[in-house]
Design a protein around this motif. Structure first.
Motif, PDB file in Angstrom:
ATOM      1  N   LEU A 174     -16.143 -22.394  -3.296  1.00 37.30           N
ATOM      2  CA  LEU A 174     -17.192 -21.533  -2.738  1.00 37.30           C
ATOM      3  C   LEU A 174     -18.349 -22.353  -2.182  1.00 37.30           C
ATOM      4  O   LEU A 174     -18.908 -22.016  -1.132  1.00 37.30           O
ATOM      5  N   GLY A 175     -18.706 -23.432  -2.861  1.00 34.36           N
ATOM      6  CA  GLY A 175     -19.763 -24.314  -2.362  1.00 34.36           C
ATOM      7  C   GLY A 175     -19.381 -24.966  -1.047  1.00 34.36           C
ATOM      8  O   GLY A 175     -20.193 -25.067  -0.122  1.00 34.36           O
ATOM      9  N   TYR A 176     -18.143 -25.428  -0.953  1.00 35.94           N
ATOM     10  CA  TYR A 176     -17.673 -26.044   0.283  1.00 35.94           C
ATOM     11  C   TYR A 176     -17.657 -25.028   1.425  1.00 35.94           C
ATOM     12  O   TYR A 176     -18.076 -25.346   2.547  1.00 35.94           O
ATOM     13  N   GLN A 177     -17.198 -23.825   1.149  1.00 37.53           N
ATOM     14  CA  GLN A 177     -17.184 -22.790   2.185  1.00 37.53           C
ATOM     15  C   GLN A 177     -18.595 -22.455   2.638  1.00 37.53           C
ATOM     16  O   GLN A 177     -18.847 -22.256   3.828  1.00 37.53           O
ATOM     17  N   THR A 178     -19.535 -22.388   1.690  1.00 33.86           N
ATOM     18  CA  THR A 178     -20.931 -22.113   2.037  1.00 33.86           C
ATOM     19  C   THR A 178     -21.505 -23.237   2.890  1.00 33.86           C
ATOM     20  O   THR A 178     -22.197 -22.988   3.881  1.00 33.86           O
ATOM     21  N   TRP A 179     -21.210 -24.474   2.511  1.00 35.74           N
ATOM     22  CA  TRP A 179     -21.708 -25.627   3.261  1.00 35.74           C
ATOM     23  C   TRP A 179     -21.152 -25.639   4.683  1.00 35.74           C
ATOM     24  O   TRP A 179     -21.897 -25.865   5.635  1.00 35.74           O
ATOM     25  N   THR A 180     -19.847 -25.391   4.847  1.00 36.22           N
ATOM     26  CA  THR A 180     -19.268 -25.393   6.194  1.00 36.22           C
ATOM     27  C   THR A 180     -19.816 -24.245   7.033  1.00 36.22           C
ATOM     28  O   THR A 180     -20.041 -24.407   8.235  1.00 36.22           O
ATOM     29  N   TYR A 181     -20.055 -23.111   6.401  1.00 35.84           N
ATOM     30  CA  TYR A 181     -20.660 -21.995   7.135  1.00 35.84           C
ATOM     31  C   TYR A 181     -22.064 -22.370   7.594  1.00 35.84           C
ATOM     32  O   TYR A 181     -22.462 -22.068   8.718  1.00 35.84           O
ATOM     33  N   TRP A 182     -22.819 -23.056   6.749  1.00 40.73           N
ATOM     34  CA  TRP A 182     -24.190 -23.455   7.086  1.00 40.73           C
ATOM     35  C   TRP A 182     -24.188 -24.494   8.218  1.00 40.73           C
ATOM     36  O   TRP A 182     -24.998 -24.436   9.130  1.00 40.73           O
ATOM     37  N   VAL A 183     -23.264 -25.442   8.158  1.00 38.36           N
ATOM     38  CA  VAL A 183     -23.201 -26.493   9.172  1.00 38.36           C
ATOM     39  C   VAL A 183     -22.822 -25.911  10.529  1.00 38.36           C
ATOM     40  O   VAL A 183     -23.385 -26.287  11.557  1.00 38.36           O
ATOM     41  N   PHE A 184     -21.884 -24.985  10.552  1.00 38.40           N
ATOM     42  CA  PHE A 184     -21.394 -24.414  11.804  1.00 38.40           C
ATOM     43  C   PHE A 184     -21.974 -23.034  12.089  1.00 38.40           C
ATOM     44  O   PHE A 184     -21.340 -22.205  12.739  1.00 38.40           O
ATOM     45  N   ARG A 185     -23.195 -22.769  11.666  1.00 37.05           N
ATOM     46  CA  ARG A 185     -23.772 -21.424  11.790  1.00 37.05           C
ATOM     47  C   ARG A 185     -24.216 -21.078  13.206  1.00 37.05           C
ATOM     48  O   ARG A 185     -24.337 -19.919  13.548  1.00 37.05           O
ATOM     49  N   LYS A 186     -24.492 -22.077  14.042  1.00 37.74           N
ATOM     50  CA  LYS A 186     -24.949 -21.784  15.399  1.00 37.74           C
ATOM     51  C   LYS A 186     -23.763 -21.407  16.264  1.00 37.74           C
ATOM     52  O   LYS A 186     -22.690 -21.967  16.165  1.00 37.74           O
ATOM     53  N   ARG A 187     -23.995 -20.459  17.133  1.00 38.86           N
ATOM     54  CA  ARG A 187     -22.930 -20.009  18.025  1.00 38.86           C
ATOM     55  C   ARG A 187     -22.706 -21.020  19.131  1.00 38.86           C
ATOM     56  O   ARG A 187     -23.640 -21.652  19.616  1.00 38.86           O
ATOM     57  N   LEU A 188     -21.469 -21.107  19.527  1.00 38.39           N
ATOM     58  CA  LEU A 188     -21.144 -21.914  20.695  1.00 38.39           C
ATOM     59  C   LEU A 188     -21.223 -21.013  21.916  1.00 38.39           C
ATOM     60  O   LEU A 188     -20.919 -19.828  21.852  1.00 38.39           O
ATOM     61  N   THR A 189     -21.608 -21.587  23.031  1.00 42.71           N
ATOM     62  CA  THR A 189     -21.688 -20.789  24.248  1.00 42.71           C
ATOM     63  C   THR A 189     -20.472 -21.053  25.115  1.00 42.71           C
ATOM     64  O   THR A 189     -19.788 -22.065  24.977  1.00 42.71           O
ATOM     65  N   ALA A 190     -20.233 -20.151  26.023  1.00 43.46           N
ATOM     66  CA  ALA A 190     -19.119 -20.295  26.946  1.00 43.46           C
ATOM     67  C   ALA A 190     -19.539 -21.072  28.184  1.00 43.46           C
ATOM     68  O   ALA A 190     -18.732 -21.299  29.078  1.00 43.46           O
TER      69      ALA A 190
END
Length: 85
Positions: free
Chosen positions: A55-71
């Motif tokens: 759960l900690g790893y999933q939370t960390w990866t969500y936090w790291v990749f939280r910004k949206r990518l644009t097209a």
């Protein structure tokens, strides 16, 4: 209706979890499929340690990749057009 059908089938075969096609002596029963208290204790401790790590790893990866990518495409100058400074 579906639940009643499943309950009837499993109720009729109750002591047998997995029937054998070779011989009745090789059927897996409820008692054969159960594990010891020691195994349950070890698995509880393993899950108690492993679950927070996952759960900690999933939370960390969500936090790291939280910004949206644009097209929008990335416009870079080709290497032959770059003027050295």
């Amino acid at each position: 209706m579906l639940v009643a059908s499943a309950a009837t089938i499993f109720g009729a075969a109750y002591p047998v979890v997995i029937p054998s096609t070779v011989d009745v002596a090789f059927d897996v029963t409820v008692a054969d499929a159960s594990v010891s208290d020691y195994t349950l204790t070890i698995m509880t401790w393993a899950a108690g340690v492993g679950l927070p790590v996952v759960l900690g790893y999933q939370t960390w990866t969500y936090w790291v990749f939280r910004k949206r990518l644009t097209a929008d495409p990335v416009h870079e100058e080709p290497a032959d057009r770059v003027v050295p400074a």
